[in-house]
Design an enzyme around this catalytic site. Sequence first.
Site, PDB file in Angstrom:
ATOM      1  N   SER A   1       0.801  -1.224   0.000  1.00 49.16           N
ATOM      2  CA  SER A   1       0.000   0.000   0.000  1.00 49.16           C
ATOM      3  C   SER A   1       0.840   1.283   0.000  1.00 49.16           C
ATOM      4  CB  SER A   1      -0.944  -0.066   1.203  1.00 49.16           C
ATOM      5  OG  SER A   1      -1.878   0.953   1.140  1.00 49.16           O
TER       6      SER A   1
ATOM      7  N   ASP B   1      -5.791   2.747  -3.437  1.00 48.99           N
ATOM      8  CA  ASP B   1      -7.042   2.834  -2.676  1.00 48.99           C
ATOM      9  C   ASP B   1      -7.126   4.167  -1.931  1.00 48.99           C
ATOM     10  OD1 ASP B   1      -5.175   2.250  -0.764  1.00 48.99           O
ATOM     11  OD2 ASP B   1      -6.145   0.454  -0.002  1.00 48.99           O
TER      12      ASP B   1
HETATM   13 MG    MG Z   1      -3.329   1.581  -0.169  1.00 50.04          MG
END
Ligand code: MG
Length: 451
Positions: A97, A243
């Site tokens: 991430s 995200d």
């Molecule tokens: Mg992420």
Amino acid sequence: MSKPIVSVSGIRGVIGETLLPEEALRWSLAYGTMVDGGTVVLGRDTRLSGEMLRGAVLAGLLSTGCKVIDLGIVPTPTLQLAVQHWQADGAVCITASHNPAEWNALKFFDSSGMYLDAEGLRKLKGIYEAGEFKRARWKEVGQIQHDGTAIDRHIERILTCVDVERIRSKKFKVVIDCVNGAACFISPRLLERLGCEVIALFEKPTGIFQRNPEPIAENLTELCRVVKENGADVGFAHDADVDRLAIVADGGEALGEEMTLVIAVYHVLAHKERGAVVTNLSTTMAVDEVAKHFGVEVYRTPVGDINVSKRLKEVGGAIGGEGNGGVIYPKIQYARDAIAALALVLEFMAMHNEPLSELVKRMPRYHMAKKRLAISKTPTPELFERIKQRYTAEEIIEEDGVKLKWDDHWVHVRPSGTEPILRVIAEAKTLEQAEKLCDEVINDMKRLLEL
Ligand code: MG
């Protein structure tokens, strides 16, 4: 050698130190056993260690008899959407991430495309620890099917949920910072489909990140500069697995990650659909003000994508997300989807004739201080009890640590799920007030913990 960090957001570690292929293999054997050799979608971000971990994960999944749908390099939300498409039993994403390039992680999802919840993770951990894995015989060993169209499907899905013609008519000039991550394969393409003039930054998917991949304002100096120099209408930045979305307004001001959700909530409630809003306890109270303006309820959950997604689904809300730039728009999916968020922000801009820098002036805005306190042992309920008693808050919420709330400010103390620290987050009308509140609570805790 120390072990990887196990939390609701997956199994994380530094490659060659705390995250080794044999660990990835073992966790994948456990996951393949848990889904009983079903169909599993696999994806990864651009990190150099991605291919190495992919080998280990494939070995684990195939040897438990799983059929693997391999998407290659894709954003996490693209992988989550592909779980629905393939009606798979789950998914594994290889990505750390927003962590720096030397990190990597395995993230596990369920058959609805949502992260494993606490119960699912407990079950997985139990299988991992017991070490009793399903073993397929030679004829039942799993096979790989490659799917190179997951990104195309994701783009098409987003385009059905926004007014494409309206956005195209504006011919926005947009700077997109892909941080050399999975966004390189999707965000510039979506922007082109939306008729934007695209200036791409860090657009080569090298996995060697040219800035810190966390899209917080201090890491976006290059994006701010390029937006300003080119007179762009807006700048967007992602983390490595797409995200999270951060926004830079025309003129080059980084709005701060909390504002992404505020703008998305405002837009959806004003122009798309009215319904409840769901966010976590540490997200800006500007969300509550916007929701109040439109007469809808706000539900707050403990921090973590899965907690917000689950509640949003339960209450049938219109929009949700987290203050870190993670927007969940149920019309697309119950997952933080920064590509969908980007389209929503452009749609919002297209519905007004003013620049974004002016539009945000009409939205509530607070200032947040985020601090941490290192602790040597797990905090006891007594600590939170004593913190609670020291302040005369108007509202006390004890769902995730303790949150003390007043009319125009709040402070939230919660144990980190990944490190031996307490996170202290405060929000107020000015940064000075927020910092002061944080420091006060930290000093109190130091005394109580005799640090
Ligand atoms: Mg992420």
